[in-house]
Every structure is written in C-alpha cells, then in structure tokens.
Design an enzyme around this catalytic site. Structure first.
Site, PDB file in Angstrom:
ATOM      1  CG  ASP A 158      72.591  50.124  86.428  1.00  0.00           C
ATOM      2  OD1 ASP A 158      73.797  50.422  86.449  1.00  0.00           O
ATOM      3  OD2 ASP A 158      71.953  49.819  87.454  1.00  0.00           O
ATOM      4  NE  ARG A 212      66.244  46.769  92.185  1.00  0.00           N
ATOM      5  CZ  ARG A 212      66.765  45.566  92.402  1.00  0.00           C
ATOM      6  NH1 ARG A 212      65.998  44.598  92.826  1.00  0.00           N
ATOM      7  NH2 ARG A 212      68.061  45.337  92.209  1.00  0.00           N
ATOM      8  NE  ARG A 228      71.737  47.757  97.834  1.00  0.00           N
ATOM      9  CZ  ARG A 228      71.457  46.458  97.790  1.00  0.00           C
ATOM     10  NH1 ARG A 228      71.104  45.914  96.652  1.00  0.00           N
ATOM     11  NH2 ARG A 228      71.520  45.711  98.867  1.00  0.00           N
ATOM     12  CD  GLN A 229      66.612  51.283 103.026  1.00  0.00           C
ATOM     13  OE1 GLN A 229      65.997  52.044 103.748  1.00  0.00           O
ATOM     14  NE2 GLN A 229      66.772  50.008 103.329  1.00  0.00           N
ATOM     15  CG  ASP A 285      75.796  46.173  89.333  1.00  0.00           C
ATOM     16  OD1 ASP A 285      76.080  47.382  89.450  1.00  0.00           O
ATOM     17  OD2 ASP A 285      74.627  45.747  89.345  1.00  0.00           O
ATOM     18  CG  ASP A 317      69.865  40.417 125.856  1.00  0.00           C
ATOM     19  OD1 ASP A 317      70.963  40.143 125.308  1.00  0.00           O
ATOM     20  OD2 ASP A 317      69.696  41.452 126.529  1.00  0.00           O
ATOM     21  N   GLY A 318      70.584  38.238 122.950  1.00  0.00           N
ATOM     22  CA  GLY A 318      70.971  38.566 121.577  1.00  0.00           C
ATOM     23  C   GLY A 318      71.929  39.740 121.492  1.00  0.00           C
ATOM     24  CD  GLU A 319      71.204  44.319 124.736  1.00  0.00           C
ATOM     25  OE1 GLU A 319      72.044  44.376 125.664  1.00  0.00           O
ATOM     26  OE2 GLU A 319      70.198  45.056 124.689  1.00  0.00           O
ATOM     27  CE  LYS A 338      69.205  47.634  88.405  1.00  0.00           C
ATOM     28  NZ  LYS A 338      70.176  47.147  89.373  1.00  0.00           N
TER      29      LYS A 338
HETATM   30  C1  R5P Z   1      71.728  48.862  92.252  1.00  0.00           C
HETATM   31  O1  R5P Z   1      71.469  49.687  91.397  1.00  0.00           O
HETATM   32  C2  R5P Z   1      73.039  48.184  92.325  1.00  0.00           C
HETATM   33  O2  R5P Z   1      73.976  48.803  91.506  1.00  0.00           O
HETATM   34  C3  R5P Z   1      72.942  46.728  91.958  1.00  0.00           C
HETATM   35  O3  R5P Z   1      72.601  46.616  90.588  1.00  0.00           O
HETATM   36  C4  R5P Z   1      71.886  46.048  92.788  1.00  0.00           C
HETATM   37  O4  R5P Z   1      72.083  46.326  94.129  1.00  0.00           O
HETATM   38  C5  R5P Z   1      71.905  44.567  92.544  1.00  0.00           C
HETATM   39  O5  R5P Z   1      70.912  43.995  93.340  1.00  0.00           O
HETATM   40  P1  R5P Z   1      70.324  42.584  93.012  1.00  0.00           P
HETATM   41  O6  R5P Z   1      71.456  41.617  92.958  1.00  0.00           O
HETATM   42  O7  R5P Z   1      69.387  42.332  94.159  1.00  0.00           O
HETATM   43  O8  R5P Z   1      69.577  42.682  91.729  1.00  0.00           O
END
Ligand code: R5P
Length: 281
Positions: A160, A186, A89-90, A211, A33-35, A184
């Site tokens: 950024d 988004r 990131r969330q 980054d 079942d994927g578990e 940057k």
């Molecule tokens: C977000 O601010 C992170 O520092 C990276 O810049 C970001 O996760 C890069 O994501 P992607 O490669 O999808 O642009």
C-alpha cells in the site's frame, strides 16, 4: 545497564555489543495464577535502558515492571526502547465506543521512563501519544542485508502507499532496482484484505514485497497473488509478527523466503535492528 524483556533477548545482546553498555540478566518468576514478577540483577543502577518489544499483553506488563524495578534500584535515567510497539495499529477510535489503544499503552509506558525509542511504528504520529520525548527509529535500511545478492532486475513493492517509503529505503540500501506500490483496502468487519496490483512489469523479475509488519500474512499473500509470473518473490518486513498460520500462508502463496529484523524474534529474523537503534541510546 541494558535490561531486556523476555521477548527482546537477542536484540538486547546485539545492542550491548553495539554500544558497550553492560547487559543485565533479568530473572522472571511465574505464579500459579498467571501473574509474574521480574527481578533485576542489581539494586544499584545509574542509567537503565529497558529493551522490550510489546508483542503480547504480558510483554506490556513486563516492560512496566522493568521500568519500575529500575527506578526502585535507583536509576536516575530510564530510557525505554520499544523495538516493536504492540497496539500501534489501533491509533484511532475507528468506531463509536472504541479506545485509541495506541494512546492508552503509550501513556502507560510514559509513566516509567524519561524517553522512548521505537522502531518503525506503524504511523510516526503514534510517537505523539507518549507523554515523554519519543523518537521513531527507521530500521528499513537493515532489510537489504539478508536479501540475495544476485537478484535479477529487482522490483521492490509495497502492498500500500503507506509502506512505499519503506520499499524505497530498502531499494536504496540494496543499491539497485525499481520501486512500486499497490493499493490495499481492508474490510473492518472481516479483516479481509484486498490488494490491487499496479501495472508494473513483473514477469521474470525478482520481486521483494516490503511492509512494516507482517501479522496474519493476509496482506502479503494477497499481494503475492497479484504478481504476474515473477522469477522469485521475497517478503521483507521490519516486524515479523507472523501470527498463527502466517508463515505457511506465505509459503503456500509462493513466497521464496521471508526476512525480518529482531524487533520481533522469530525464525525468519535475519538481521538486527541494533545498528539503527544504537546511535540513539
Ligand atoms: C497495516 O497497514 C500494516 O502496514 C501491515 O500491512 C499489516 O499490519 C499487515 O497485516 P497482515 O499481515 O495481518 O495482513
């Protein structure tokens, strides 16, 4: 004993080599079942060091299983190393009705451990989401190692302002070069990235774009596109997630080479984060 998750095999081996801790071979059984279910090599543990990047939802579940199995095996101390923390990131409820996913996963991880180490989390403040002591590890300096030793007048650029400190760390470890960062933005609906270049002189220079994460490659592709006639352009990141077509996107944009650490084990992994993590074990 070090207990590696499926996604952190090489890093766990490197950590065992750095620290002299014994290395456990964890078995994993898959069900129809994927578990799935892990089995530890020992039922008599004193101290367990779970090493598991949470690059997928399954990796999250596996990490929780490793922690739980370690306690079942009698470990009096469970240390959890999350080399790459998924969902970091969330780190906010950006809109009404959304979760703070980083907090949710941090709380879950906290239930099975005494403390946590995590490498270059997207924002250091995500460490506060854990209910146990959590230390951010900076592996940025490791990124200098795989860079070509013969770069011409190198420029280390962050896409950024948030990654500007990381670019400086890599430059310092490399030993020479200047630093800069772009601006940057988004689009939250489409995910489209807009990177505005700085006015730094790029022509004829070797440029290293730095980054914390390269995920879709959108940010770095945009950033490379904004460079005016560089000699060579490299991409350097701690966490080479490289989802989907990210690698080809970067090549197409003109990136000479991509370098990442083993927090996410990929073909571009060129250096281990283990020496940065080991002193904190
Ligand atoms: C977000 O601010 C992170 O520092 C990276 O810049 C970001 O996760 C890069 O994501 P992607 O490669 O999808 O642009």
């Amino acid at each position: 004993m070090i207990l590696p998750g499926s996604e952190s095999q090489s890093l766990a081996v490197a950590l065992a080599g750095e620290t002299g801790e014994s290395l456990g071979v964890v078995e994993r059984q898959q069900f129809a079942d994927g578990e799935f279910k892990v089995t530890l090599p020992s039922t008599d543990l004193d101290r367990a060091v779970v090493v598991a990047s949470t690059v997928s939802s399954a990796a999250h579940v596996e990490l929780l299983q490793l922690q739980d199995a370690a306690r079942e095996a009698g470990a009096s101390e469970v240390l959890t190393v999350v080399p790459y923390m998924g969902y970091a990131r969330q780190d906010d409820a950006f809109r009404d009705g959304e979760p703070v996913s980083a907090r949710a996963v941090a709380r879950a991880v906290s239930t099975g451990t005494d403390r946590v180490l995590t490498v270059n989390p997207h924002e250091t403040r995500v460490c506060e989401f854990f209910d146990v002591p959590t230390t951010p590890i900076d592996a940025g300096g490791r990124l200098a190692e795989p860079l070509p030793p013969d770069m011409t007048d190198p420029l280390f650029v962050a896409p950024d302002a948030n990654a500007a400190g990381l670019a400086e760390t890599v430059r310092d470890a490399y030993g020479t070069g200047t630093i800069d960062h772009f601006e940057k933005s988004r689009d939250r609906d489409t995910g489209e990235v807009d990177v505005r270049p700085s006015d730094a002189t790029v022509a004829g220079r070797d440029v290293v774009l730095v980054d914390d994460i390269v995920s879709t490659g959108g940010t770095m592709s945009e950033a490379v596109g904004g460079l005016e006639d560089p000699r060579r352009a490299y991409v350097s990141c701690v966490h080479p997630v490289l989802a989907g077509n990210a690698r080809s996107k970067l090549a197409r944009a003109g990136v000479e080479a991509v370098y990442g650490t083993d927090t996410v084990e990929r073909e571009v992994t060129a250096v281990s984060a283990a020496p940065a993590i080991a002193p904190n074990l």
